[in-house]
Design an enzyme around this catalytic site. Structure first.
Site, PDB file in Angstrom:
ATOM      1  N   HIS A  88       0.811  -1.225   0.000  1.00  0.00           N
ATOM      2  CA  HIS A  88       0.000   0.000   0.000  1.00  0.00           C
ATOM      3  C   HIS A  88       0.849   1.282   0.000  1.00  0.00           C
ATOM      4  O   HIS A  88       0.734   2.085  -0.922  1.00  0.00           O
ATOM      5  CB  HIS A  88      -1.002  -0.041   1.163  1.00  0.00           C
ATOM      6  CG  HIS A  88      -1.683   1.260   1.426  1.00  0.00           C
ATOM      7  ND1 HIS A  88      -2.552   1.853   0.531  1.00  0.00           N
ATOM      8  CD2 HIS A  88      -1.617   2.111   2.488  1.00  0.00           C
ATOM      9  CE1 HIS A  88      -2.992   2.990   1.035  1.00  0.00           C
ATOM     10  NE2 HIS A  88      -2.448   3.179   2.217  1.00  0.00           N
ATOM     11  N   HIS A 130       3.591   7.217   5.256  1.00  0.00           N
ATOM     12  CA  HIS A 130       2.385   7.928   5.691  1.00  0.00           C
ATOM     13  C   HIS A 130       1.593   7.199   6.777  1.00  0.00           C
ATOM     14  O   HIS A 130       0.899   7.828   7.552  1.00  0.00           O
ATOM     15  CB  HIS A 130       1.484   8.285   4.501  1.00  0.00           C
ATOM     16  CG  HIS A 130       0.635   7.160   3.988  1.00  0.00           C
ATOM     17  ND1 HIS A 130       1.058   6.310   3.007  1.00  0.00           N
ATOM     18  CD2 HIS A 130      -0.609   6.760   4.319  1.00  0.00           C
ATOM     19  CE1 HIS A 130       0.105   5.432   2.752  1.00  0.00           C
ATOM     20  NE2 HIS A 130      -0.925   5.675   3.537  1.00  0.00           N
ATOM     21  N   GLU A 184       1.018   6.450  12.639  1.00  0.00           N
ATOM     22  CA  GLU A 184      -0.320   6.071  13.086  1.00  0.00           C
ATOM     23  C   GLU A 184      -0.380   4.598  13.518  1.00  0.00           C
ATOM     24  O   GLU A 184      -0.945   4.270  14.547  1.00  0.00           O
ATOM     25  CB  GLU A 184      -1.306   6.323  11.930  1.00  0.00           C
ATOM     26  CG  GLU A 184      -2.689   5.754  12.122  1.00  0.00           C
ATOM     27  CD  GLU A 184      -3.596   6.674  12.916  1.00  0.00           C
ATOM     28  OE1 GLU A 184      -3.136   7.765  13.277  1.00  0.00           O
ATOM     29  OE2 GLU A 184      -4.742   6.285  13.185  1.00  0.00           O
ATOM     30  N   ASP A 185       0.217   3.712  12.715  1.00  0.00           N
ATOM     31  CA  ASP A 185      -0.040   2.272  12.892  1.00  0.00           C
ATOM     32  C   ASP A 185       1.115   1.444  13.444  1.00  0.00           C
ATOM     33  O   ASP A 185       0.955   0.262  13.695  1.00  0.00           O
ATOM     34  CB  ASP A 185      -0.433   1.643  11.537  1.00  0.00           C
ATOM     35  CG  ASP A 185      -1.734   2.213  11.013  1.00  0.00           C
ATOM     36  OD1 ASP A 185      -2.511   2.734  11.821  1.00  0.00           O
ATOM     37  OD2 ASP A 185      -1.959   2.144   9.792  1.00  0.00           O
ATOM     38  N   ASP A 195      -3.355   8.394  -1.238  1.00  0.00           N
ATOM     39  CA  ASP A 195      -3.716   7.330  -0.290  1.00  0.00           C
ATOM     40  C   ASP A 195      -5.157   6.899  -0.552  1.00  0.00           C
ATOM     41  O   ASP A 195      -5.476   5.720  -0.684  1.00  0.00           O
ATOM     42  CB  ASP A 195      -3.562   7.922   1.128  1.00  0.00           C
ATOM     43  CG  ASP A 195      -3.876   6.921   2.222  1.00  0.00           C
ATOM     44  OD1 ASP A 195      -3.689   5.712   1.996  1.00  0.00           O
ATOM     45  OD2 ASP A 195      -4.304   7.366   3.309  1.00  0.00           O
ATOM     46  N   ASP A 198     -22.531  13.772 -25.915  1.00  0.00           N
ATOM     47  CA  ASP A 198     -21.085  13.998 -25.831  1.00  0.00           C
ATOM     48  C   ASP A 198     -20.406  12.922 -24.989  1.00  0.00           C
ATOM     49  O   ASP A 198     -19.996  13.143 -23.873  1.00  0.00           O
ATOM     50  CB  ASP A 198     -20.767  15.389 -25.292  1.00  0.00           C
ATOM     51  CG  ASP A 198     -21.604  15.731 -24.068  1.00  0.00           C
ATOM     52  OD1 ASP A 198     -22.448  14.895 -23.693  1.00  0.00           O
ATOM     53  OD2 ASP A 198     -21.412  16.805 -23.505  1.00  0.00           O
TER      54      ASP A 198
HETATM   55 MN    MN Z   1      -2.852   4.673   3.885  1.00  0.00          MN
END
Ligand code: MN
Length: 740
Positions: free
Chosen positions: A70, A95, A99-100, A161, A281
């Site tokens: 990811h 990223h 957090e994790d 993300d 269109d």
């Molecule tokens: Mn993520």
């Protein structure tokens, strides 16, 4: 392997396979980032990659894949599809770490410095969005917009993300899919649009639709596949003569046919209630020129001239975003021409630079910043900053106002001196006044549009020249919120109203204290509580305010204080019963025309702008945080959304019998453009039926006429008879109620 973290047993062969995949993905990332990489960057990216691999090594995604796929994919999007450089690639790789995983912000700062740490911090604060209640979620969105004015890369990585999460949404549970897809459609796609990331915006919309409206999505995807050969031939036939001519005139260019997104086709089908075959269109032709500097504009117009030599243009469909680019920086020349087979085709003409700007948005903007004039983007960021400076107590509403602006089409308005002001389409004279200066807005009593006097609520049209008329005795009025659309005007008016209410309350307090003194009554906590309880108010300042605006009178106060029992019902006192409270007209008239089923204290309410309910309509009340209760029609276009997301904030509401009051309702009229049509319509409205009209706006196009009327009526019966009568006007083909 450490099996405590994951119950899944993975064979050594598969682990080896995954290790290879990770390395391949990493190599692809380096290739994508190469054009932006300077000396030493490769080492930094390598370090970030290794840190992320190590941090996520025990984690797997819902699909069972190693988690590290990811962040690498997000970094790939950041480099390849948004065109960002090393700092953003590093941030994308890391990223989710703070957090994790066990990695701290300090670790990141030590390894990669302050800038990276700040962006990661922003990203970490934005995550966890999914488990929050809707108002917390809105607060988070607001924070996100705040960071937008800080370092825009936070948002860009966040979008990447989200894009990757949408691409891999299949493995999530059904409810999660719906939630994530709605959020994407609600906020992330408009945000991508505003940042000029057209390719990402389209893909986000398409993917959201895949989950939100799977049947429609599948149908369109299938039909696009089935009609591809036919479409390709049409495009080939259409561009062949243009190609030859452009070549013979020495242009370096690329020309291609580009299908419209599934989402936009789906929207047309739904909105215009037509079949796939009737969407004319389905694709646009794009000419991309290799032209630079001073030549750009001139070359685009030369190509325009060649195109229209071959195919006749529709004069109403020329869009020149080269002379005045859109606020997000978009530049292009669009025209719609008639093909030999009798089909309208949109042709977009732009240079390589403009095309890159349109596809990659912001990143390209930075790349070219040195040689373009100030793009509208800075202006837009400035506007966000302004809007955020007046913190709204209700983040959800703020986001709604803001979101409207994210998608809004733009109009260009001139000041009396000839300066150009950009506003979202649908802006009124009052929006314009607030846009120029908040004092001008606060004192605005009307405007002159093209030298003609119009009310504050007048909806501005592209190219209008507007002069604001002010008066020193003017005061902002809650009704103003019904017809301004810019976030700036809305937040300013709300702020002024609050200040005004505070001032009125002070005044009311003086009156109250004086009268109590004269009556030789003591003011203490018990007295105040008794009054609050009686009038069903929450705070003392609410009481003072009601006194100041004469909604509560002295006679009643005295009665409440002198008796232990509840006094007789009086005309100008707020009615009280256990389950119902009668709501009074906001304009100060005492007509009682609406009953809200109620176990709540707030009785301040207003009719929703989106569906303008009138007596006779099925309605419900919706509790907002700062504007009391909003009354919507049950078939309001927003009803599904409100009822599904915030069911707990819905209250029953119904109309009470006969009304003398008039209510604003909208009517759409379609017909054949005929000289007499407008006078015919106004004849019916003002002479035959004696109905008051607030506004009329008319668009004519190719001999067709579309009018929007805002009229004051008593109820649905009254409205229906008016609509029937309008249908008898010569040239009118269709009359319908306006929903939005
Ligand atoms: Mn993520």
């Amino acid at each position: 392997m450490a099996s405590t973290a994951s119950p899944i047993v993975i064979s050594p062969e598969q682990l080896e396979e995954e290790r290879k995949t990770i390395l391949n993905q990493y190599m692809a990332l380096l290739r994508a980032g190469k054009p932006f990489m300077r000396k030493g960057d490769r080492k930094l990216i390598r370090a970030a990659f290794e840190m992320a691999v190590e941090a996520h090594k025990e984690m797997r995604r819902k699909s069972g894949e190693p988690y590290i796929y990811h962040p690498i994919a997000v970094a790939q999007i950041v480099a390849e599809e948004i065109g960002l450089g090393t700092t953003s690639i590093i941030c994308a790789l890391l990223h989710d770490t703070v957090e994790d995983t066990d990695i701290t912000l300090q670790d990141v700062e030590r390894e990669f410095g302050k800038t990276v740490a700040k962006i990661i911090d922003g990203l970490t604060k934005l995550s966890g969005l999914h488990n929050k209640s809707s108002s917390q979620q809105a607060e988070n969105f607001r924070k996100m917009l705040l960071t937008l004015t800080d370092d825009v890369r936070v948002i860009l990585v966040k979008l990447a993300d989200r894009l990757h999460n949408m691409r891999t949404l299949d493995s999530m549970a059904k409810e999660k899919q719906l939630k994530i897809a709605s959020e994407t459609q609600y906020l992330y796609a408009p945000l991508a649009h505003r940042l000029g990331l057209y390719a990402i915006k389209s893909e986000l919309e398409d993917l959201a639709m895949k989950y939100l409206e799977p049947d429609l999505y599948k149908m369109i995807a299938r039909k696009l596949r089935e009609t591809k050969a036919k479409r390709d031939k049409f495009i080939r036939d259409f561009i062949t003569p243009l190609k030859k001519e452009l070549e013979s005139q020495g242009f370096q260019f690329e020309i291609k046919g580009r299908p419209k997104s599934i989402f936009s086709i789906g929207n047309k089908i739904k909105k215009q209630n037509i079949s796939f075959e009737e969407v004319y269109d389905l694709f646009a032709i794009r000419v991309i020129l290799d032209s630079e500097g001073e030549q750009e504009k001139q070359d685009c117009w030369r190509v325009y001239s060649i195109v229209t030599d071959y195919y006749p243009p529709n004069p109403n469909r020329l869009r020149d975003w080269i002379s005045t680019p859109k606020a997000n920086g978009y530049e292009s020349l669009h025209t719609t021409v008639m093909s030999p087979s009798g089909k309208w085709v949109e042709v977009q003409i732009r240079t390589r630079r403009m095309d890159e700007l349109a596809e990659k948005g912001l990143a390209a903007h930075w790349k070219y910043k040195t040689n373009t004039a100030d793009s509208g983007l800075d202006e837009w960021l400035e506007k966000i900053r302004e809007a955020l400076e007046n913190p709204e107590p209700n983040a959800l509403e703020f986001i709604d106002d803001f979101k409207l602006q994210l998608y809004a089409k733009e109009i260009f308005i001139f000041t009396p001196k000839g300066d150009l002001i950009k506003l979202p389409g649908g802006s009124t004279a009052l929006d314009f006044a607030f846009e120029i200066h908040s004092d001008l807005g606060a004192k605005c009593i009307g405007a002159k549009v093209n030298h003609k006097i119009v009310p504050l609520s007048y909806e501005l049209q592209n190219g209008d020249q507007v002069e604001i008329i002010t008066s020193n005795i003017q005061k902002p009025n809650p009704d103003w919120l019904k017809f301004v659309i810019t976030a700036k005007a809305k937040s300013k008016i709300k702020q002024l109203l609050k200040e005004n209410r505070r001032k009125e309350a002070e005044h009311g307090k003086e009156i109250f204290e004086r009268k109590m003194r004269n009556a030789r009554l003591e003011i203490n906590g018990d007295v105040i509580n008794k009054l609050l309880k009686h009038f069903r108010l929450q705070y003392a300042h609410d009481l003072y305010y009601m006194i100041a605006i004469e909604k509560i009178d002295w006679v009643t106060i005295k009665q409440v204080l002198s008796e232990d029992g509840i006094p007789e019902k009086r005309e100008n006192r707020i009615n009280e019963s256990n389950f119902e409270s009668v709501v009074k007209s906001r304009s100060g008239k005492n007509d009682e025309w609406l009953v809200i089923d109620d176990k709540i204290d707030r009785i301040d309410y207003s009719l929703a702008n989106c569906c303008t309910p009138i007596p006779g309509d099925d309605i419900f009340g919706f509790i907002t945080v700062s504007e009391g209760i909003k009354i919507h029609r049950v078939n309001c276009p927003n009803a599904v959304d409100l009822l599904s997301k915030y069911g707990y904030r819905v209250v029953k509401a119904k109309w009470t019998g006969q009304q003398e009051v008039s209510f604003l309702a909208g009517i759409r009229i379609e017909g054949i453009d005929d000289i007499g049509i407008i006078s015919g319509i106004s004849q019916v409205i003002s002479n035959d039926l004696k109905v008051n009209m607030r506004s009329i706006s008319v668009i004519s196009n190719d001999g067709m006429f579309e009018g929007k009327l805002m009229v004051y009526v008593h109820d649905t019966r009254h409205l229906e008879s008016l609509m029937k009568k309008l249908l008898t006007v010569k040239g009118v083909l269709k009359v319908s109620r306006l929903d939005t």
